[in-house]
Design a protein around this motif. Structure first.
Motif, PDB file in Angstrom:
ATOM      1  N   ASP A  48      -8.584  47.811 -17.976  1.00  0.00           N
ATOM      2  CA  ASP A  48      -8.465  46.412 -17.671  1.00  0.00           C
ATOM      3  C   ASP A  48      -7.631  46.124 -16.461  1.00  0.00           C
ATOM      4  O   ASP A  48      -8.111  45.387 -15.675  1.00  0.00           O
ATOM      5  CB  ASP A  48      -7.682  45.552 -19.037  1.00  0.00           C
ATOM      6  N   ARG A  53     -10.781  53.065 -12.720  1.00  0.00           N
ATOM      7  CA  ARG A  53     -11.914  51.953 -12.343  1.00  0.00           C
ATOM      8  C   ARG A  53     -12.966  52.675 -11.904  1.00  0.00           C
ATOM      9  O   ARG A  53     -13.070  53.673 -11.519  1.00  0.00           O
ATOM     10  CB  ARG A  53     -11.398  50.923 -11.503  1.00  0.00           C
ATOM     11  N   ARG A  90     -14.257  45.461 -19.727  1.00  0.00           N
ATOM     12  CA  ARG A  90     -14.871  45.077 -18.454  1.00  0.00           C
ATOM     13  C   ARG A  90     -16.487  44.874 -18.728  1.00  0.00           C
ATOM     14  O   ARG A  90     -17.249  45.779 -19.071  1.00  0.00           O
ATOM     15  CB  ARG A  90     -14.656  45.951 -17.405  1.00  0.00           C
ATOM     16  N   ARG A 199      -9.452  43.412  -4.321  1.00  0.00           N
ATOM     17  CA  ARG A 199      -8.654  44.582  -4.763  1.00  0.00           C
ATOM     18  C   ARG A 199      -8.409  45.845  -3.911  1.00  0.00           C
ATOM     19  O   ARG A 199      -7.790  46.597  -3.940  1.00  0.00           O
ATOM     20  CB  ARG A 199      -8.816  45.011  -6.150  1.00  0.00           C
ATOM     21  N   GLU A 292     -18.412  39.915 -14.125  1.00  0.00           N
ATOM     22  CA  GLU A 292     -16.817  39.788 -14.658  1.00  0.00           C
ATOM     23  C   GLU A 292     -16.043  38.924 -13.654  1.00  0.00           C
ATOM     24  O   GLU A 292     -16.260  38.996 -12.438  1.00  0.00           O
ATOM     25  CB  GLU A 292     -16.219  41.276 -14.406  1.00  0.00           C
ATOM     26  N   ARG A 294     -12.274  37.904 -12.616  1.00  0.00           N
ATOM     27  CA  ARG A 294     -11.113  38.327 -12.796  1.00  0.00           C
ATOM     28  C   ARG A 294     -10.035  37.273 -12.274  1.00  0.00           C
ATOM     29  O   ARG A 294     -10.435  36.065 -11.913  1.00  0.00           O
ATOM     30  CB  ARG A 294     -10.801  39.552 -12.071  1.00  0.00           C
ATOM     31  N   SER A 295      -8.880  37.630 -12.516  1.00  0.00           N
ATOM     32  CA  SER A 295      -7.799  36.469 -12.421  1.00  0.00           C
ATOM     33  C   SER A 295      -7.597  36.055 -10.945  1.00  0.00           C
ATOM     34  O   SER A 295      -7.975  36.884  -9.930  1.00  0.00           O
ATOM     35  CB  SER A 295      -6.397  37.371 -12.657  1.00  0.00           C
ATOM     36  N   GLU A 298      -5.596  37.583  -8.215  1.00  0.00           N
ATOM     37  CA  GLU A 298      -5.930  38.854  -7.284  1.00  0.00           C
ATOM     38  C   GLU A 298      -6.373  38.378  -5.873  1.00  0.00           C
ATOM     39  O   GLU A 298      -6.111  38.883  -4.738  1.00  0.00           O
ATOM     40  CB  GLU A 298      -7.125  39.651  -7.920  1.00  0.00           C
ATOM     41  N   ALA A 327     -15.985  39.459  -9.366  1.00  0.00           N
ATOM     42  CA  ALA A 327     -15.881  40.834  -9.162  1.00  0.00           C
ATOM     43  C   ALA A 327     -16.909  41.403  -8.709  1.00  0.00           C
ATOM     44  O   ALA A 327     -16.778  42.591  -8.221  1.00  0.00           O
ATOM     45  CB  ALA A 327     -15.169  41.651 -10.407  1.00  0.00           C
TER      46      ALA A 327
END
Ligand SMILES: CSC[C@H]1O[C@H](OP(=O)(O)O)[C@H](O)[C@@H]1O
Length: 369
Positions: A48, A53, A90, A199, A292, A294-295, A298, A327
């Motif tokens: 997560d 990854r 994910r 990221r 996905e 994501r937050s 990020e 993502a």
């Protein structure tokens, strides 16, 4: 691959499968630290927050998570419930659900008392299989780079996006495997490395390439088009998280934009992935592949190291800003030159495949099935 000259893999079983050791990728490229996971919930957390990854690696981590769940409670109800949580961490990389379902299919027909040793054996086999798949992808893709070198008679400039190197698999990688094979076999290469916001997995790619001595240059995500227009890019190789049966590809956000620029500049655009990344149930990637989200944090912040050398996160945007953070994106097969798999290079749907009663043996994906 090697870290400080020592052969290293991203994941390995400990104590007869009662724990696994991973590299904590949230600390790279600043610190190289391993982490022991002895509970399946630790594997879920690691996937997560992206300690591990990369599509193949999260699949293998998912397989070992099922091993740890089986160690905790091999009974059907508990195992199926844990597997559900593991495979849903994910959604975009098909490898995670594929690996978890492969484990369940092998374990559920067995007596619960015999499931743990069987789970360890299968997870170990899948881990070794992933290494072999990456090596085969490296070999298949090497031929493309060598062919280009024969034409150019100078180092081949390859652009890659995100990290699809050995850190995204158990070893060797997917998109970077052909580059490692070319470098090791004396074919000169140089890699343009997209930093890959938010990221910044490109920093992992640069760290990997630096460890092996492969020439490379980090670039801002938006620089790729300019380099292509200037003739500084000879080919693009990226990874994949899910591929549909017609050859549409989901990969890290920004891949689609690089494919558009490559098409416009007539630069070959290859995707490297094991055939297990192909989701034969899906056809139209843009409509059917789950993306996905994501937050927002990020996007609104940046990880790095502070003056004391500690890994830190700094706020980029002013407080209370909102951000969208898909993502992944999907690239239609018309922008993809070929898909490099462990069984060679295949191509998206060709007109010949549509002919009535066609049983063409052209190297389209359907002949991979
Ligand atoms: C070898 S597949 C790697 C693939 O996974 C990455 O996503 P993430 O870093 O979020 O796991 C990216 O899409 C890579 O191409």
């Amino acid at each position: 691959m090697k870290v400080n000259g020592i052969p290293t893999r991203t994941i390995r079983a400990l104590d007869d499968g009662t724990a696994v050791e991973i590299i904590d990728q949230t600390l790279l490229p600043y610190r190289f630290e391993k982490r022991v996971l002895s509970d399946w919930r630790d594997c879920v957390e690691a996937i997560d927050v992206m300690r591990v990854r990369g599509a193949p690696l999260i699949g293998i981590t998912g397989a070992w998570a099922v091993v740890l769940a089986t160690k905790e409670n091999p009974e059907n109800a508990a195992l199926i419930k844990a597997a559900e949580q593991i495979q849903n961490v994910r959604p975009t990389a098909v490898n995670l659900s594929w690996a978890v379902q492969r484990m369940l299919a092998a374990l559920l027909p067995r007596d619960p008392s015999l499931r743990f040793p069987a789970a360890v054996k299968l997870a170990e086999a899948m881990t070794q299989e992933d290494v072999m798949l990456s090596r085969a992808i490296g070999d298949a893709g090497y031929g493309l780079i060598a062919e280009l070198y024969r034409k150019l008679r100078r180092p081949v400039n390859i652009l890659t996006h995100c990290n699809a190197g050995w850190l995204a698999t158990v070893d060797y990688g997917t998109a970077l495997a052909p580059i490692y094979f070319a470098f090791e076999r004396g074919t000169p290469v140089h890699v343009w490395v997209d930093e890959t916001r938010p990221r910044n997995q490109g920093l992992l790619t640069a760290w990997e390439l630096g460890q092996q001595g492969v020439p490379h240059t980090i670039i801002a995500d938006n620089a790729g088009g300019e380099l292509m227009q200037k003739g500084a890019v000879d080919m693009v190789i990226v990874g994949a998280d899910r591929i549909t049966r017609r050859g549409d590809v989901a990969n890290k956000i920004g891949t689609y934009l690089k494919a558009l620029a490559a098409k416009d500049n007539e630069i070959p655009f290859y995707v490297a992935a094991p055939s297990s990344t192909i989701d034969w149930k899906l056809n139209d990637g843009k409509r059917e592949i789950p993306i996905e989200n994501r937050s927002a944090s990020e996007v609104l912040s940046l990880r790095g190291i502070d003056r004391s050398g500690e890994v830190a996160t700094v706020q980029l945007a002013s407080p209370n800003e909102s951000a969208a953070n898909p993502a992944f994106d999907v690239t239609h097969n018309r922008f993809i030159t070929g898909i490099i798999t462990e069984r060679g290079v295949f191509f998206a749907h060709q007109p010949c495949c549509s002919l009535p009663g066609s049983d063409c043996k052209c190297r389209t994906l359907r002949n991979l099935r």
